[in-house]
Design a protein around this motif. Sequence first.
Motif, PDB file in Angstrom:
ATOM      1  N   VAL A  81       0.999  -1.097  -0.063  1.00  0.00           N
ATOM      2  CA  VAL A  81       0.036  -0.029  -0.033  1.00  0.00           C
ATOM      3  C   VAL A  81       1.072   1.318   0.017  1.00  0.00           C
ATOM      4  CG1 VAL A  81      -1.674   1.433   1.410  1.00  0.00           C
ATOM      5  CG2 VAL A  81      -1.862  -1.205   1.068  1.00  0.00           C
ATOM      6  N   TYR A  82       1.836   1.371   0.814  1.00  0.00           N
ATOM      7  CA  TYR A  82       2.750   2.223   0.977  1.00  0.00           C
ATOM      8  C   TYR A  82       3.321   2.753  -0.235  1.00  0.00           C
ATOM      9  CZ  TYR A  82       6.824   4.991   1.771  1.00  0.00           C
ATOM     10  OH  TYR A  82       8.060   6.165   1.764  1.00  0.00           O
ATOM     11  N   LYS A  83       4.062   1.605  -1.034  1.00  0.00           N
ATOM     12  CA  LYS A  83       4.798   1.915  -2.442  1.00  0.00           C
ATOM     13  C   LYS A  83       3.431   2.364  -3.341  1.00  0.00           C
ATOM     14  CE  LYS A  83       8.241  -1.844  -1.761  1.00  0.00           C
ATOM     15  NZ  LYS A  83       8.697  -3.155  -2.280  1.00  0.00           N
ATOM     16  N   GLU A  84       2.494   1.768  -3.621  1.00  0.00           N
ATOM     17  CA  GLU A  84       1.407   2.152  -4.441  1.00  0.00           C
ATOM     18  C   GLU A  84       1.052   3.758  -4.283  1.00  0.00           C
ATOM     19  OE1 GLU A  84       0.230   0.931  -7.113  1.00  0.00           O
ATOM     20  OE2 GLU A  84       1.570  -0.700  -6.702  1.00  0.00           O
ATOM     21  N   LEU A  85       0.938   4.003  -2.931  1.00  0.00           N
ATOM     22  CA  LEU A  85       0.474   5.321  -2.520  1.00  0.00           C
ATOM     23  C   LEU A  85       1.655   6.327  -2.897  1.00  0.00           C
ATOM     24  CD1 LEU A  85      -1.328   7.356  -1.162  1.00  0.00           C
ATOM     25  CD2 LEU A  85      -0.433   6.831   1.104  1.00  0.00           C
ATOM     26  N   LEU A  86       2.929   5.964  -2.628  1.00  0.00           N
ATOM     27  CA  LEU A  86       4.140   6.760  -3.018  1.00  0.00           C
ATOM     28  C   LEU A  86       4.329   7.128  -4.511  1.00  0.00           C
ATOM     29  CD1 LEU A  86       6.585   8.752  -2.011  1.00  0.00           C
ATOM     30  CD2 LEU A  86       7.745   6.057  -2.180  1.00  0.00           C
ATOM     31  N   ARG A  87       3.926   5.816  -5.187  1.00  0.00           N
ATOM     32  CA  ARG A  87       3.948   5.844  -6.902  1.00  0.00           C
ATOM     33  C   ARG A  87       2.771   6.812  -7.118  1.00  0.00           C
ATOM     34  NH1 ARG A  87       0.998   4.032 -10.833  1.00  0.00           N
ATOM     35  NH2 ARG A  87      -0.207   2.601  -9.263  1.00  0.00           N
ATOM     36  N   PHE A  88       1.689   6.552  -6.634  1.00  0.00           N
ATOM     37  CA  PHE A  88       0.729   7.509  -7.122  1.00  0.00           C
ATOM     38  C   PHE A  88       0.952   8.971  -6.900  1.00  0.00           C
ATOM     39  CE2 PHE A  88      -3.287   9.848  -6.158  1.00  0.00           C
ATOM     40  CZ  PHE A  88      -4.077   9.576  -7.278  1.00  0.00           C
ATOM     41  N   VAL A  89       1.220   9.203  -5.713  1.00  0.00           N
ATOM     42  CA  VAL A  89       1.542  10.893  -5.473  1.00  0.00           C
ATOM     43  C   VAL A  89       2.943  11.447  -6.281  1.00  0.00           C
ATOM     44  CG1 VAL A  89       2.420  12.436  -3.698  1.00  0.00           C
ATOM     45  CG2 VAL A  89       0.905  10.566  -3.089  1.00  0.00           C
ATOM     46  N   THR A  90       3.772  10.464  -6.534  1.00  0.00           N
ATOM     47  CA  THR A  90       4.962  10.908  -7.472  1.00  0.00           C
ATOM     48  C   THR A  90       4.611  11.031  -8.853  1.00  0.00           C
ATOM     49  OG1 THR A  90       6.422   9.383  -5.893  1.00  0.00           O
ATOM     50  CG2 THR A  90       7.401  10.099  -8.138  1.00  0.00           C
ATOM     51  N   GLU A  91       3.645  10.255  -9.629  1.00  0.00           N
ATOM     52  CA  GLU A  91       3.451  10.420 -10.645  1.00  0.00           C
ATOM     53  C   GLU A  91       2.569  11.550 -10.563  1.00  0.00           C
ATOM     54  OE1 GLU A  91       1.032   6.935 -11.811  1.00  0.00           O
ATOM     55  OE2 GLU A  91       2.937   5.802 -12.187  1.00  0.00           O
ATOM     56  N   MET A  92       1.655  12.009  -9.690  1.00  0.00           N
ATOM     57  CA  MET A  92       0.762  13.292  -9.698  1.00  0.00           C
ATOM     58  C   MET A  92       1.707  14.370  -9.860  1.00  0.00           C
ATOM     59  SD  MET A  92      -2.745  12.888  -7.385  1.00  0.00           S
ATOM     60  CE  MET A  92      -3.061  14.740  -7.820  1.00  0.00           C
ATOM     61  N   ARG A  93       3.071  14.459  -9.077  1.00  0.00           N
ATOM     62  CA  ARG A  93       3.892  15.331  -8.706  1.00  0.00           C
ATOM     63  C   ARG A  93       4.578  15.632 -10.171  1.00  0.00           C
ATOM     64  NH1 ARG A  93       9.218  14.410  -5.562  1.00  0.00           N
ATOM     65  NH2 ARG A  93       9.456  12.898  -7.580  1.00  0.00           N
ATOM     66  N   ASP A  94       4.962  14.577 -10.842  1.00  0.00           N
ATOM     67  CA  ASP A  94       5.557  14.972 -12.064  1.00  0.00           C
ATOM     68  C   ASP A  94       4.918  14.747 -13.368  1.00  0.00           C
ATOM     69  OD1 ASP A  94       7.766  14.656 -10.388  1.00  0.00           O
ATOM     70  OD2 ASP A  94       8.033  12.459 -10.621  1.00  0.00           O
ATOM     71  N   MET A  95       3.703  14.500 -13.531  1.00  0.00           N
ATOM     72  CA  MET A  95       2.864  14.232 -14.625  1.00  0.00           C
ATOM     73  C   MET A  95       1.802  15.307 -14.588  1.00  0.00           C
ATOM     74  SD  MET A  95       2.508  10.149 -14.805  1.00  0.00           S
ATOM     75  CE  MET A  95       1.278  10.461 -16.330  1.00  0.00           C
ATOM     76  N   PRO A  96       1.980  16.354 -15.204  1.00  0.00           N
ATOM     77  CA  PRO A  96       0.893  17.604 -15.513  1.00  0.00           C
ATOM     78  C   PRO A  96      -0.540  16.899 -15.960  1.00  0.00           C
ATOM     79  CG  PRO A  96       2.967  18.274 -16.160  1.00  0.00           C
ATOM     80  CD  PRO A  96       3.164  17.034 -16.041  1.00  0.00           C
ATOM     81  N   GLY A  97      -0.306  16.003 -16.847  1.00  0.00           N
ATOM     82  CA  GLY A  97      -1.359  15.429 -17.259  1.00  0.00           C
ATOM     83  C   GLY A  97      -2.069  14.155 -16.651  1.00  0.00           C
ATOM     84  N   HIS A  98      -1.766  14.018 -15.180  1.00  0.00           N
ATOM     85  CA  HIS A  98      -2.169  12.796 -14.811  1.00  0.00           C
ATOM     86  C   HIS A  98      -3.724  13.031 -14.402  1.00  0.00           C
ATOM     87  CE1 HIS A  98      -2.450  10.191 -11.290  1.00  0.00           C
ATOM     88  NE2 HIS A  98      -1.503   9.664 -11.469  1.00  0.00           N
ATOM     89  N   PRO A  99      -4.182  11.721 -14.759  1.00  0.00           N
ATOM     90  CA  PRO A  99      -5.906  11.792 -14.453  1.00  0.00           C
ATOM     91  C   PRO A  99      -6.358  12.204 -13.251  1.00  0.00           C
ATOM     92  CG  PRO A  99      -5.013   9.641 -15.491  1.00  0.00           C
ATOM     93  CD  PRO A  99      -3.944  10.282 -14.968  1.00  0.00           C
ATOM     94  N   ALA A 100      -5.466  12.273 -12.046  1.00  0.00           N
ATOM     95  CA  ALA A 100      -6.209  12.617 -10.742  1.00  0.00           C
ATOM     96  C   ALA A 100      -6.062  14.359 -10.793  1.00  0.00           C
ATOM     97  CB  ALA A 100      -5.053  12.087  -9.593  1.00  0.00           C
ATOM     98  N   ARG A 101      -5.016  14.794 -11.486  1.00  0.00           N
ATOM     99  CA  ARG A 101      -5.202  16.299 -11.751  1.00  0.00           C
ATOM    100  C   ARG A 101      -6.202  16.703 -12.641  1.00  0.00           C
ATOM    101  NH1 ARG A 101      -0.484  19.569 -11.320  1.00  0.00           N
ATOM    102  NH2 ARG A 101       1.216  18.483 -10.104  1.00  0.00           N
ATOM    103  N   GLY A 102      -6.753  15.886 -13.585  1.00  0.00           N
ATOM    104  CA  GLY A 102      -7.954  16.152 -14.345  1.00  0.00           C
ATOM    105  C   GLY A 102      -9.198  16.012 -13.514  1.00  0.00           C
ATOM    106  N   ALA A 103      -9.250  15.050 -12.608  1.00  0.00           N
ATOM    107  CA  ALA A 103     -10.365  14.908 -11.747  1.00  0.00           C
ATOM    108  C   ALA A 103     -10.369  16.191 -10.955  1.00  0.00           C
ATOM    109  CB  ALA A 103     -10.169  13.498 -10.849  1.00  0.00           C
ATOM    110  N   ILE A 104      -9.257  16.734 -10.353  1.00  0.00           N
ATOM    111  CA  ILE A 104      -9.233  17.700  -9.485  1.00  0.00           C
ATOM    112  C   ILE A 104     -10.003  18.937 -10.238  1.00  0.00           C
ATOM    113  CG2 ILE A 104      -7.987  19.417  -8.273  1.00  0.00           C
ATOM    114  CD1 ILE A 104      -6.165  17.203  -7.443  1.00  0.00           C
ATOM    115  N   ASP A 105      -9.436  19.125 -11.604  1.00  0.00           N
ATOM    116  CA  ASP A 105     -10.045  20.329 -12.210  1.00  0.00           C
ATOM    117  C   ASP A 105     -11.387  20.067 -12.317  1.00  0.00           C
ATOM    118  OD1 ASP A 105      -7.351  20.940 -12.508  1.00  0.00           O
ATOM    119  OD2 ASP A 105      -6.962  20.325 -14.590  1.00  0.00           O
ATOM    120  N   ARG A 106     -12.049  18.842 -12.863  1.00  0.00           N
ATOM    121  CA  ARG A 106     -13.275  18.805 -13.038  1.00  0.00           C
ATOM    122  C   ARG A 106     -13.990  18.879 -11.692  1.00  0.00           C
ATOM    123  NH1 ARG A 106     -11.315  14.573 -15.981  1.00  0.00           N
ATOM    124  NH2 ARG A 106     -11.638  13.031 -14.351  1.00  0.00           N
TER     125      ARG A 106
END
Length: 422
Positions: free
Chosen positions: A240-265
């Motif tokens: 769980v920790y690794k997946e959570l860290l990977r998810f946050v890292t991808e959000m940090r490094d990827m401007p087009g991350h789906p989670a960022r789009g969800a935040i925009d919506r």
Amino acid sequence: MVSFSYTAADEEKSRGVRRMKTLATSLLLCVAVIYALATWAENAGWGAWTGYVAAAAEAGMVGALADWFAVTALFRRPLGLPIPHTAIIPTKKDQLGASLGQFVGENFLSADVVRGRLAALGIGRRLGTWLADPAHADRVTAEAATALRGALTVLRDADVQAVVGEAITRRAESAEIAPGLGKTLERVVADGAHHRAVDLICTRGHDWLVTHGDSVMDAVQGGAPGWTPRFVDKRIGERVYKELLRFVTEMRDMPGHPARGAIDRFLTDFAADLQADTDTRARVERLKTDLLARPEVQDVIASAWSSVRNLIIAAAEDDHSQLRLRARASLISLGNRLATDTRLQQKVEGWAEDAAAYVVTTYRGEITSLITDTVAGWDATQTSKKIEANIGRDLQFIRINGTVVGALAGLLIYTVSHGVGG
């Protein structure tokens, strides 16, 4: 009763009046002696010329006595006799004050007179020329700063804080904030200005996970069922920790991350709900009311006055503060415009004329009553004494002139009568 202050200068003037009285009286006695001698000489047969001298001296005595009576009657009763229409100033002081007040009101405090005088002065151009001088602008700025500091010092903080707090609270309660917040959030999302906040949150979240990985895994293991083996709980926690860290890292490094789009919506939908959804707007209003009612918020609102006052006082005391520099520049700019702009001059002069006309028209009675009430409050004896000290010397010249003019007139009449008779 209020009276004039009788100063040393007034006493000196009184001595001058007494000297002139002595001179005028001496002249009266002189013509009286001449009259007596001329009459004796005429009866003794010294010649026709004695009749001319006697007539001149007699008329001089009459003129001197008449003018002595007139001058004396202004200030006191001649010889202490209760003669009507004497002691004019002591007995008619109040009427003189009322007449003076009426005269000033009719001839000086009329709207037409004030407007005409102000129009002739050219206040706008003069004021502009004066303000355009940097030294004068500095002086006005300094005086205004002093007045501002004085006013802020006199005001009680508790009273002002109560007024400011009530005004802010009432304004906040009366205005619905949800639509405004929705429009602001909509523009922020449209411009992408919120991306920096998301970047900051992702970065801080990543750094926190890296630093507190053991805490996250312990929390996951602690929530596992009691019947599962510990090594399984540990593997699940690590996963769980690794997946959570990977998810946050991808959000940090990827401007087009789906989670960022969800935040925009989500933010876009929330902005729309703030403007159009009745339930969302009502919840925001309730939240606003709850926040305003909290003592901490009220303390912050009340303390705003202290902060503002301290800032203003500090700026007013600092010769190089932006407040004083801007005020000085504004005054100089206004002065230059007033000195050259005819239309602005006419506007300023019109305002000044209207204000002055309103004051003299509305408060004419109060202004003239200052004269009448002040004169009415003077002590009659002291007032008469003060006035006599200031104009009595000139009045004694009237007695002297009356003696001389009377003698000349008597001589002329005697000469004409004898000439016609001869």
